[in-house]
Each structure stands twice: as structure tokens, then as C-alpha cells.
Design an enzyme around this catalytic site. Sequence first.
Site, PDB file in Angstrom:
ATOM      1  N   HIS A 190       0.828  -1.210   0.000  1.00  0.00           N
ATOM      2  CA  HIS A 190       0.000   0.000   0.000  1.00  0.00           C
ATOM      3  C   HIS A 190       0.861   1.259   0.000  1.00  0.00           C
ATOM      4  O   HIS A 190       0.425   2.312  -0.438  1.00  0.00           O
ATOM      5  CB  HIS A 190      -0.996  -0.030   1.157  1.00  0.00           C
ATOM      6  N   ARG A 297     -10.768   4.037  -0.818  1.00  0.00           N
ATOM      7  CA  ARG A 297     -10.183   3.224   0.260  1.00  0.00           C
ATOM      8  C   ARG A 297     -10.412   3.955   1.585  1.00  0.00           C
ATOM      9  O   ARG A 297      -9.522   4.647   2.095  1.00  0.00           O
ATOM     10  CB  ARG A 297      -8.684   3.027   0.028  1.00  0.00           C
ATOM     11  N   ARG A 333     -15.631   1.684  -0.453  1.00  0.00           N
ATOM     12  CA  ARG A 333     -15.262   0.375   0.061  1.00  0.00           C
ATOM     13  C   ARG A 333     -15.210   0.458   1.573  1.00  0.00           C
ATOM     14  O   ARG A 333     -14.594   1.367   2.133  1.00  0.00           O
ATOM     15  CB  ARG A 333     -13.906  -0.047  -0.489  1.00  0.00           C
ATOM     16  N   GLU A 432     -11.109 -10.727  -4.845  1.00  0.00           N
ATOM     17  CA  GLU A 432      -9.652 -10.678  -4.643  1.00  0.00           C
ATOM     18  C   GLU A 432      -9.118 -11.907  -3.923  1.00  0.00           C
ATOM     19  O   GLU A 432      -7.966 -11.948  -3.531  1.00  0.00           O
ATOM     20  CB  GLU A 432      -9.235  -9.377  -3.947  1.00  0.00           C
ATOM     21  N   ASN A 455      -4.493  -6.583  -6.838  1.00  0.00           N
ATOM     22  CA  ASN A 455      -3.340  -6.471  -5.929  1.00  0.00           C
ATOM     23  C   ASN A 455      -3.331  -7.638  -4.952  1.00  0.00           C
ATOM     24  O   ASN A 455      -2.295  -8.227  -4.670  1.00  0.00           O
ATOM     25  CB  ASN A 455      -3.390  -5.153  -5.147  1.00  0.00           C
ATOM     26  N   ASP A 456      -4.496  -7.952  -4.428  1.00  0.00           N
ATOM     27  CA  ASP A 456      -4.577  -9.101  -3.525  1.00  0.00           C
ATOM     28  C   ASP A 456      -4.741 -10.411  -4.286  1.00  0.00           C
ATOM     29  O   ASP A 456      -4.175 -11.429  -3.901  1.00  0.00           O
ATOM     30  CB  ASP A 456      -5.739  -8.920  -2.540  1.00  0.00           C
ATOM     31  N   ARG A 466       2.612  -9.536  -1.294  1.00  0.00           N
ATOM     32  CA  ARG A 466       2.683  -8.361  -2.163  1.00  0.00           C
ATOM     33  C   ARG A 466       3.678  -7.312  -1.683  1.00  0.00           C
ATOM     34  O   ARG A 466       4.076  -6.449  -2.440  1.00  0.00           O
ATOM     35  CB  ARG A 466       1.284  -7.730  -2.333  1.00  0.00           C
ATOM     36  N   CYS A 503     -10.301  -2.822 -10.079  1.00  0.00           N
ATOM     37  CA  CYS A 503      -9.704  -1.654  -9.422  1.00  0.00           C
ATOM     38  C   CYS A 503      -8.293  -1.902  -8.891  1.00  0.00           C
ATOM     39  O   CYS A 503      -7.715  -1.043  -8.250  1.00  0.00           O
ATOM     40  CB  CYS A 503     -10.607  -1.147  -8.307  1.00  0.00           C
TER      41      CYS A 503
HETATM   42  C1  PEP Z   1      -6.697  -4.910  -4.542  1.00  0.00           C
HETATM   43  O1  PEP Z   1      -6.410  -5.761  -3.717  1.00  0.00           O
HETATM   44  O2  PEP Z   1      -6.491  -5.036  -5.765  1.00  0.00           O
HETATM   45  C2  PEP Z   1      -7.302  -3.632  -4.107  1.00  0.00           C
HETATM   46  C3  PEP Z   1      -7.737  -2.757  -4.976  1.00  0.00           C
HETATM   47  O3  PEP Z   1      -7.347  -3.387  -2.785  1.00  0.00           O
HETATM   48  P1  PEP Z   1      -6.090  -2.954  -1.911  1.00  0.00           P
HETATM   49  O4  PEP Z   1      -4.936  -2.664  -2.854  1.00  0.00           O
HETATM   50  O5  PEP Z   1      -6.472  -1.763  -1.117  1.00  0.00           O
HETATM   51  O6  PEP Z   1      -5.829  -4.158  -1.080  1.00  0.00           O
HETATM   52 MG    MG Z   2      -7.208  -5.654  -1.724  1.00  0.00          MG
END
Ligand code: PEP
Ligand code: MG
Length: 579
Positions: A190, A297, A333, A432, A455-456, A466, A503
Site C-alpha cells: 500500500h 479506500r 469500500r 480478490e 493487488n490481492d 505483495r 480496481c
Molecule cells: C486490490 O487488492 O487489488 C485492491 C484494490 O485493494 P487494496 O490494494 O487496497 O488491497
Molecule cells: Mg485488496
Amino acid sequence: MERLQGIAVSPGVAIGEVLVMDTEGFRIPRRFLPRDAVEDELERLNRAIADASAEIERHREKVEKQLGTEYAAIFSAHIQMLNDRGLRSKLEEMIRQRHYSPEYSVSRALRHYAKVIQSLDGVMQERATDIFDIEKRLLRHLFGKRREELAHIHSEVLVLAHNLTPSETSNLNPKYVKGFVTEIGGPGSHTAIVAEALGIPAVVGIGPFLADVSGGETAIIDGYQGLVILHPDEETLARYRHEVVQYRSHAAKLEKLRDLPAETADGVRIQLLGNIEFPYEVEQCQKHGADGIGLYRTEFLFMARDEEPTEEEQTTAYSAVAEAMRDHPVVMRTIDLGADKLPSVPFPEDEGNPFLGLRSIRLALKYPALFKTQLRAILRSSTAGNISIMFPLVSTLLELKHAKMVLREAIEDLEEEGIEFDRDIKVGMMVEVPSVVMMMDHFVEEVDFFSIGTNDLIQYVLAVDRSNKDVAGLYTASDPSVLRMINIAVRAAKENEVPISMCGQMSGNPMYTMLLLGMGLRSLSVTPAAIPEIKQVCRRVSIATCERVAERALKLESARDVRAFLREELAKALPETPV
Ligand code: PEP
Ligand code: MG
């Protein structure tokens, strides 16, 4: 000149003077003293050494009483080092002759000693830790307080740190912090995401290098290549300055697309939304012509503070976003706290696997009062604009049903209290976790929309953290298994006519745009600054070509092949753009 390779996480080039933050947060700028301040500054240094020595002596006495002389010996050694004649005269020389500030002199001299000791073999190496300890203590006495807040940086710098947490990163002021580099951290962290949102070029996961840097020297951060160049020569500086100019003119050209629709060459409209962490980012979304906000977020409102935000405070923040976006959609979210986003609620500190632990919707369900307060605030702000609710990190149907039940309770409470809210508010969830992809036929019955969080998803599909630099090579959206996961999710949603968007950071990378459109996605939510570039790709390609690209990519066997193929296809579609 020294080149260090790390992981590129936020594009752009920054050139400037470095500011070092070590694990305790000290910053050690190179500052020159006016001639007439030298004596006072020497006096300040002497006082700091005396205070630090007295402090160590107090520790020594305490330890001696409790554990015996043997254990107290280390403190005696520290006092000796601190008062070493050689060190004292070195510091005095730096302040008197070179006019360095005491902070800079202490940092530079002690880091030099530590480096020499680190290069020795065997047990002596460990003494370097003692020297760093002494440096920290002395700096603390010189600064007079533990931590100069990052938020209070007021001159243009490049920040070099062991680590920056997501909330620390969000406190950086892009007006002054022109770039940052960290020793640890991975591509999907993040911290990386926030850097991109703030438009600060950043490189993470360099590995240990801070011991060699005191601060004040010039450096270049190349956020495209993941490179950091310390003490660059004139030729390198000139090359990068030229690159900065080119980049600005490229960005200016893209901005001309602002008021044109994201429509493919064959007339299919693509929805391009922005991802935000704070209400002030709405301005960026508007500046780049976003069709709405596909991911807010909200958890960032809960981080780096001692108490959770009140319902009123939350309602104000959410309403401001909804109002500013007028009738454009805003996807709120619900709190995605935990793992690397630390909350203010009581929290198990020593989770063995925080990304597999109590995070996100799991944490929200464990603290129903906290969750319900947020849901009430979101519902209350729904009268201010076009808001929908999205649950993060759902992994089972039961979990989703549980979250919906808490939402129902919040709705009933508001009804009883006669508080207005949008009764048709849409409820969606993130895709995710691979378990959700496997169960899409059930999930389609339960929600109004989906958004794929790559991302997750990447970290859970490939079992790769990650935010860990040591496995960063495995963390990629290009892996065919990730593409197949996305494809399954998109197909299931489309067959059941449930809207689906994406996203994760993948959707903001132009290399993937054709692939994603080809898989059937018609809505992408990206870092606001990435909107023009993604729009440009959309406007150049046809859906038929994209479908052909997706079909081929899904058959490839490695991430490397996928990347090479997608780069080639993008180069064909946009021959003038470097990829
Ligand atoms: C993701 O996991 O792709 C996402 C958009 O949420 P975050 O990056 O906040 O975990
Ligand atoms: Mg996520």
C-alpha cells in the site's frame, strides 16, 4: 556515482538532495552553519554528549543493580565511545572547519566508523550496531525530540528510509517530497499504491544501503526503471533532466484527451473511474476526467490516529466526496484495515501471517460496532450523491451474508431514527480471493456488482506476499494463472448480467488494457493520474483486436511470454509510445 537497483513502484524521475530517515525517523540534512554560529553549535554538541552520557550512565547503574556488572559493561563501553577523544576532535573539526551542523557531523562521522567496522570479519561486525545506537541517542539529544514528523518537511527533498508505512507515506507532502526510496517493501504494498496516488516517484526494496548515506548529497530516483543513483555525474544528471522535460510534454499531450470519451475505435464506451484514499484526491479525478470513483479506500481515515473517526467525521468525509462527484458514481469500500494498514482498534500485534489473518472484512465483522458506525456514515452520506457500498476481501458466502446482515441492521436503525438515506443503494464486493472466483455462480446471486482487486488476487493466487521484496519477481499480474482467474470471474459476472469492474493496479497499466477489454471488462478503476494514458489506449484499439489479444494471452504459459506478447501488441497499437 553509485547505482542501486530496486523495484519501480511509482513512475517519474526525481532529482534532488536526499534526506535520510532511519528506523527511528531522524532526518539528517546537510546544513552549513553561519561562521558566527560555530561556537554556539559546538556548545550544543557538547551539551548533547554530556546529556547522552548521563542518560547511559543512569541505564548502566540500573542494569548493574538488577543484572550485575557484567551486563552493565556494554553501557560503560558506550560512554567511552561517546567521549572518545578521536571522535570529539573529528566532530569539532567538521563543525569548525567545514561548518557542518552538529547533527550532520554526528551522523556522517559515526556512520563512517560503523561502515569501517561492518567491513571487518567476525564478532567485530556486531559492534557497528553499538555505533548506530550511539548515533541515534546523540541525535535524539541534538534534535531535542524523538521524531521530526515527515509531514513537517518544508524543503524539497528525496526521502530515503528503511521503510515507510502506508500511513506515513500518505502524510508526505508532494510539494516538498519529490521522491522516496526504501530498503524494504514490495511491488504491491500500500506504500507503493499511495506513492502512485500522490504522484511521487518511488523505488522500494533496494536492500540495505542507508548506512552509506548521511543525507544532503544529490541523488536521482528513476521510478520507471526502479533505479537510484547516488552522487550522479554531470552527464547522467543532464540525461535525466532531459527525461523530466520529455515526460512533462508527454503528460501535457495526454491531458488534451480530458474531455473526450474513453471510447474504442469501434465505438464501445469504456467507463474509466479513479481510485482514491482521501477526499482531496477527488480533485485529481476531476482534473483527469474520471467518470466517477471506482474505489474509495476509506480505511485511510482510520489510520495513524489514536481513536477511530466518529460517525459525524466519517459522514462529513464521505459526503464531501459524494457531493463533489455530483451524479457520478462513487464506490465506498468499507474498511480494509489490517496487514500493512494498521488500525486504531485493539489489534493482535503478532500475527504470523498478517495478510492471511485478521484483516479487512474479517476485522470489520469482529468489531461490529466499528463496522456499523461506518455503514451508518456511508448510508447517511448517500443522500449527497451517487454512492454504492463495496465489501473487501470476502472469501466465503457466509461472510458476505454476515456483512449484508450488519448492513441491514444499520439500515433498520436509520429507518427507526427517521434518518434519510438512499434506499436503492447498490451493494457490491471485491473479487480478490481465489475462493470467490471458484464460487462466482453463487456470489452472482448476492451482489449488485463486483470489482476485481488484482493487488490481492495476485498474492493469493500465486502465494506471494505483495509487500516482500525478496519474492517480488513472482508477484506479477502477467502470470497466466492470474489471467485465467480474471477471465473466469469476468465471464461468470457477464453471463449473469452482474456488472464487473477492476480496481487493482493492473487496470492502470496500459500494457494490460487491450487484454482486459478483450476479456470483456468495460469498466476500469485506476490511479487518477493513469486515466489519460488508459484512455489513449482505449481510443486507439478495437474490441475485435482486443479479443484476439486476450485469446492468445490466455494460452501462453509464462508471465514472461505474456509480458512480451502484450508489449508487442501495445507497441503495434500505439507505435509512438515507449513501452
Ligand atoms: C486490490 O487488492 O487489488 C485492491 C484494490 O485493494 P487494496 O490494494 O487496497 O488491497
Ligand atoms: Mg485488496
